[in-house]
Design an enzyme around this catalytic site. Structure first.
Site, PDB file in Angstrom:
ATOM      1  N   THR A   1       3.898   1.591  -1.078  1.00  0.00           N
ATOM      2  CA  THR A   1       4.575   1.689  -2.377  1.00  0.00           C
ATOM      3  C   THR A   1       3.621   2.235  -3.436  1.00  0.00           C
ATOM      4  OG1 THR A   1       5.801  -0.274  -1.693  1.00  0.00           O
ATOM      5  CG2 THR A   1       6.048   0.401  -3.976  1.00  0.00           C
TER       6      THR A   1
ATOM      7  N   LYS B   1       9.364  -6.401  10.844  1.00  0.00           N
ATOM      8  CA  LYS B   1       8.613  -5.928   9.679  1.00  0.00           C
ATOM      9  C   LYS B   1       9.482  -5.207   8.656  1.00  0.00           C
ATOM     10  CE  LYS B   1       4.693  -2.963   8.411  1.00  0.00           C
ATOM     11  NZ  LYS B   1       5.407  -1.984   7.584  1.00  0.00           N
TER      12      LYS B   1
ATOM     13  N   PHE C   1       4.176  -8.421  -9.743  1.00  0.00           N
ATOM     14  CA  PHE C   1       5.497  -9.000  -9.470  1.00  0.00           C
ATOM     15  C   PHE C   1       5.950  -9.799 -10.688  1.00  0.00           C
ATOM     16  CE2 PHE C   1       3.755  -8.011  -5.400  1.00  0.00           C
ATOM     17  CZ  PHE C   1       4.826  -7.728  -4.570  1.00  0.00           C
TER      18      PHE C   1
ATOM     19  N   LYS D   1       0.832  -1.210   0.000  1.00  0.00           N
ATOM     20  CA  LYS D   1       0.000   0.000   0.000  1.00  0.00           C
ATOM     21  C   LYS D   1       0.866   1.259   0.000  1.00  0.00           C
ATOM     22  CE  LYS D   1      -2.592  -0.565   3.616  1.00  0.00           C
ATOM     23  NZ  LYS D   1      -1.958  -1.781   4.154  1.00  0.00           N
TER      24      LYS D   1
ATOM     25  N   TRP E   1       7.188  -0.176  -8.479  1.00  0.00           N
ATOM     26  CA  TRP E   1       8.283  -0.669  -7.628  1.00  0.00           C
ATOM     27  C   TRP E   1       9.566  -0.793  -8.446  1.00  0.00           C
ATOM     28  CZ3 TRP E   1      11.254  -5.233  -7.637  1.00  0.00           C
ATOM     29  CH2 TRP E   1      12.041  -5.430  -6.483  1.00  0.00           C
TER      30      TRP E   1
ATOM     31  N   ALA F   1      -3.134   0.335  13.670  1.00  0.00           N
ATOM     32  CA  ALA F   1      -4.364   0.152  12.904  1.00  0.00           C
ATOM     33  C   ALA F   1      -5.277  -0.901  13.516  1.00  0.00           C
ATOM     34  CB  ALA F   1      -4.031  -0.229  11.468  1.00  0.00           C
TER      35      ALA F   1
ATOM     36  N   PHE G   1      -3.652  -1.700   7.160  1.00  0.00           N
ATOM     37  CA  PHE G   1      -4.199  -3.047   6.961  1.00  0.00           C
ATOM     38  C   PHE G   1      -5.233  -3.090   5.829  1.00  0.00           C
ATOM     39  CE2 PHE G   1      -3.063  -3.672  11.656  1.00  0.00           C
ATOM     40  CZ  PHE G   1      -1.811  -4.138  11.336  1.00  0.00           C
TER      41      PHE G   1
ATOM     42  N   ARG H   1       1.910   7.722   7.480  1.00  0.00           N
ATOM     43  CA  ARG H   1       2.196   7.613   8.910  1.00  0.00           C
ATOM     44  C   ARG H   1       3.703   7.506   9.135  1.00  0.00           C
ATOM     45  NH1 ARG H   1      -0.995   2.541  11.051  1.00  0.00           N
ATOM     46  NH2 ARG H   1      -0.445   1.752   9.001  1.00  0.00           N
TER      47      ARG H   1
END
Length: 894
Positions: free
Chosen positions: A347, A380, A718, A345, A747, A599, A630, A369
């Site tokens: 990205t 993460k 991808f 999200k 990306w 979240a 999320f 954020r």
């Protein structure tokens, strides 16, 4: 005539801008009050406000420059002029005045524009304007400038020559002065004539004009045989011209506050294949200086506070300046139910704004954020986007940034300390002793502080003299009588530390046996973080901080931060954190980083203030893209029902992020682990698995449609995705009600890879919007929970534990029922069971506990057990993080 024209122009500006009060500041460094009076009289006649800063005679150039610097940064001053002795008009002094405030037009910047002929961008120095006004028919005449050097002399020569005059210049002491005076038709005097220059050197009939800085306080006598009427008039005329310049400056200032297409210098990308690590990509790009970026997007110098080269805080005064400007379009990036692999999200958010601004030339802002340092050093990783769609410098983004989380930690823990200290002191002191310490005698006087007076009013005690309270009132005021078993306020730290999940406090002998069980949460789980994200002003933040409920008293009534007297101190700790942080993307487009609430237990969105400021800066045709935490069932639902209610902002489009591999997992694919090799189901074409998993995408589209907002699906592609799989997802998305579905490869390609997504978002934003909330705030708490569970999650019904029902009853009784609901549940499933992928149905949603964040303004039901303190894995990310002791570069960060 000049004054009358200036007056009319200013009156017209004031009609269009009713709150306009243009202010001219004049720095004076002499004792002659006549100049001050003339300036005031002219300003009053035109309708300007003028303030005089009277420095002592004999002030140094440095003292003048310091005063100029102060006025340069004063947002209430639109123009700055100087009335100084001749000796102080140096380049250092003149160029200290900001060009945009330089009413006298004497800075090098203004002079350069004048010489180039940029009439619309420069101001003619008032004395020069006065000279030109007084002279007519200059063609073929010879004009001599005597003692007129510097900016005034240069400006005069330039304008005289444009009017066809032949110009000469000379110093008073020059040997050729007499000859030149005899040749001149017009003599313009820039400084006082020395006594040893006889009047007879000036030929009869010569027009003499003096534009000396000290003209009004000097006597000039060039002989009665000469025409010197013009010389006597130039002083007052010059001041009238100064006021005219101030009106022009005011008009420019108004224009500078209004929307304009950004003159943004985007940064070029040269994507490599294979794509390097995020930190290598970040370091390969040279970011713009943040003050340059700020100027490009229309921020004024006094509206930013710079932190290093690439970060700056933006002051909230900007909202007042731009309050009449229309907002841009408001775009939310949400996602399908996430998997451990991450769907991208952040990205997509960055790729979308890079595409809009760097490739489609549309003003756009990303609002993100600030990530917690817990996951950064845990498992993460970062949250700055990734690949060629990220915020730079990414290591600064993911570490301390500008210290907002540290400020929240300090404020949170000050309040926690205040709670325990208050209980201790109440347990060990009589009413009288407690009262005497709470309201001490200082310099022989006992007085209540402002926050104590407010508490007295809440208690219904309308007294201001501490000596007049009765014993009953003293007890009522001094004792909060907190029930320790009801304390909900926990200490926080921004580190994953599982051993702080349950602690015991008060074991030292000095705490006199006051021992209780408590816990630490991670800093971003603090209610103060949620308040920061939802506040709309400094005053609103103070009020929210005061309303925070930290416990109940022994009668069951809520005890707040305001009752503890700590609200003002909390606001002081948060005074800088309330300002959004300006950064940039890899392609040099602007980003606001602000707030970072969890979240799950909070609403998981960046700040209202960042969004509001960005919407003003992009202008009516621009876009602000923000991200929800999320999946759409959690982050997006809270964005609409909580954040949009607080802000009053209406979203234009939802971008729903999906990946083929995540959909395969929802279709029944095997479990995946971050960092582990992918199984063949995810690396080989499997159309059936994709089709089965699209049920989750369809459900998230349906959730978006509940709120009446058009949705565009962004399929994050991808290299393992086959063209057939990509086409299938896009086709199903459109059949399921999405406005459009677009494959993206930002990306690996940057903004260029999201251009089609940007075009789809632009089209969707022009569609009719029928945004609506999911529920009415007046409904009972349980009914609001049921609506979310059934309509969003797809549950059959809800089931409250006895404890949860008791808590709901208490909050309703205390008057906290009419607030939004902030559901705390797993993000890994639409249900409460993380292992249930796809679209679970027929389940009963269990509510184990219901808590309240009254300052933030929501009730949060806990669905099962919800951890507010993550733990470190066996091999945390910190194993790879290091600092090069020579270059001071961070290594191993993603």
């Amino acid at each position: 005539k000049i004054t009358e024209n200036a007056k009319k122009s200013l009156a017209s500006l004031k009609r269009e801008n009713p709150r306009l009060e243009p202010t001219l500041a004049i720095i004076q460094a002499h004792n002659d009050r006549s100049i001050q009076e003339i300036n005031k009289n002219f300003a009053k006649e035109v309708g300007l406000r003028v303030i005089h800063i009277c420095l002592p005679e004999g002030s140094s150039k440095d003292e003048i420059v310091n005063e100029i610097a102060r006025l340069n940064e004063d947002p209430n001053v639109q123009g700055l002029a100087l009335d100084l002795p001749e000796s102080l008009y140096s380049s250092k002094v003149l160029n200290a005045v900001k060009p945009e405030k330089d009413v006298d037009g004497l800075s090098d910047v203004n002079l350069g524009r004048l010489v180039r002929g940029d009439a619309c961008d420069c101001l003619v120095p008032p004395a020069v304007s006065a000279v030109m006004e007084l002279l007519e028919d200059l063609g073929g005449k010879t004009v001599l400038l005597v003692g007129a050097g510097g900016a005034v002399g240069a400006a005069l020569q330039c304008l005289l020559q444009r009017e066809g005059a032949a110009t000469m210049s000379c110093r008073w002491k020059a040997p050729q002065l007499r000859t030149k005076l005899h040749q001149a038709d017009v003599v313009v005097v820039g400084s006082t004539k020395p006594d040893d220059v006889p009047v007879s050197w000036i030929k009869p009939g010569t027009t003499i004009i003096s534009c000396s800085h000290d003209l009004l306080s000097e006597e000039h006598n060039y002989g009665q045989q000469n025409n010197h009427a013009a010389e006597n008039a130039v002083g007052s005329l010059a001041i009238a011209m100064r006021m005219q310049n101030m009106v022009k400056n005011t008009e420019r200032w108004i224009q500078s506050q209004q929307y304009r297409k950004w003159d943004l210098r985007c940064l070029k990308l040269q994507p490599l294949s294979p794509v390097p690590s995020d930190i290598e990509i970040s370091r390969a790009q040279s970011p713009k200086a943040v003050d340059v970026l700020a100027k490009e997007i229309g921020l004024l110098t006094d509206e930013i506070e710079i932190y290093g080269q690439t970060k700056a805080k933006v002051r909230l005064s900007l909202l007042e300046r731009l309050k009449d400007q229309p907002d841009g379009k408001y775009v939310l990036v949400a996602g399908i139910t996430p998997t451990p692999l991450g769907e991208g999200k952040s990205t997509v958010t960055i790729g979308l704004v890079q595409a809009l601004t760097a490739h489609l030339n549309i003003n756009s802002f990303a609002c993100l954020r600030q990530p917690s340092q817990g996951p950064t050093f845990g498992v993460k990783g970062g949250a700055a986007g990734g690949g060629y769609a990220q915020v730079i410098p990414m290591e600064e983004f993911n570490l301390h940034l500008t210290g907002d989380i540290h400020a929240i930690t300090a404020a949170n823990n000050l309040l926690a300390a205040a709670i325990d200290a208050r209980i201790l002191h109440e347990n060990t002191q009589s009413d009288k002793a407690l009262y005497n310490r709470l309201v001490p005698v200082v310099n022989g006087v006992r007085a209540f502080s402002a926050i104590q007076l407010a508490r007295l009013r809440r208690l219904g005690i309308n007294k201001t003299d501490p000596g007049t309270l009765t014993e009953e009132e003293i007890s009522k005021f001094a004792r909060l009588d907190i029930d320790p078993s009801t304390i909900t306020w926990q200490r926080v730290v921004d580190t994953n530390d599982r051993f702080l999940r349950k602690i015991t406090v008060g074991q030292a002998k000095t705490e006199k046996g006051f021992v209780r069980q408590a816990q630490f949460d991670i800093a971003v789980a603090s209610e103060i973080m949620a308040i920061l994200a939802l506040t709309t002003s400094l005053q609103d933040m103070k009020e929210r901080l005061g309303r925070m409920v930290v416990a109940n008293d022994k009668k069951g009534q809520p005890v707040t931060a305001e009752d503890l007297g700590v609200t003002g101190a909390l606001a002081v700790l948060m005074k800088d954190a309330i300002k959004p942080t300006l950064m940039q993307t890899l392609e040099g487009t602007p980003v606001f980083v602000h707030a970072g609430p969890f979240a799950n237990i909070a609403h998981g969105n960046s700040s209202v203030l960042a969004d509001k400021i960005a919407l003003k800066l992009v202008g009516e045709k621009g876009f602000v893209v923000t991200e929800a935490g999320f999946g759409a069932d959690i982050g997006m639902e809270k964005f609409f029902n909580i954040k949009c209610r607080t802000s009053g902002l209406v979203p234009s489009v939802v971008v729903l992020v999906a990946t083929v591999r995540a959909l395969k997992m929802h279709g029944g694919g095997p479990n995946v682990t971050a960092g582990a090799p992918l199984k063949k189901e995810y690396t080989e074409e499997n159309l059936q698995l994709v089709a089965d998993g699209c049920c989750n995408l369809q459900k998230q589209i349906q959730i978006t449609q509940l709120f009446g907002v058009p949705v565009v699906v962004a399929l994050n592609v991808f290299k393992t995705d086959s063209p057939a799989e990509v086409d299938l997802v896009c086709e199903i998305a459109k059949q399921s009600g999405a406005f459009d579905a677009v494959p993206c490869n930002h990306w690996s390609a940057g903004g260029k890879g999201a251009v089609k997504l940007a075009q789809a978002v632009e089209k969707a934003a022009s569609q009719k919007n029928s945004f609506k909330y999911l529920y009415n705030l007046e409904l009972p708490i349980v009914e609001k929970i049921r609506i979310i569970a059934q309509k969003v999650y797809g549950a059959q019904d809800i089931e409250l534990s006895p404890a949860a029902q008791s808590q709901v009853d208490r909050y309703t009784r205390q008057g906290f029922g009419n607030v939004p609901i902030c559901m705390a549940k797993t993000h890994l499933s639409l249900s409460h069971q993380p292992e249930r992928k796809g679209v679970p149905t027929g389940f009963i949603l269990p509510i184990s506990e219901v808590r309240a964040s009254i300052g933030a303004g929501f009730i949060y039901p806990l669905v099962g057990t919800m951890s507010t303190m993550p733990g470190l894995p066996t091999r945390p990310c910190f194993y790879d993080i290091d600092l090069d002791s020579v270059t001071e570069q961070v290594k191993g960060l993603f």
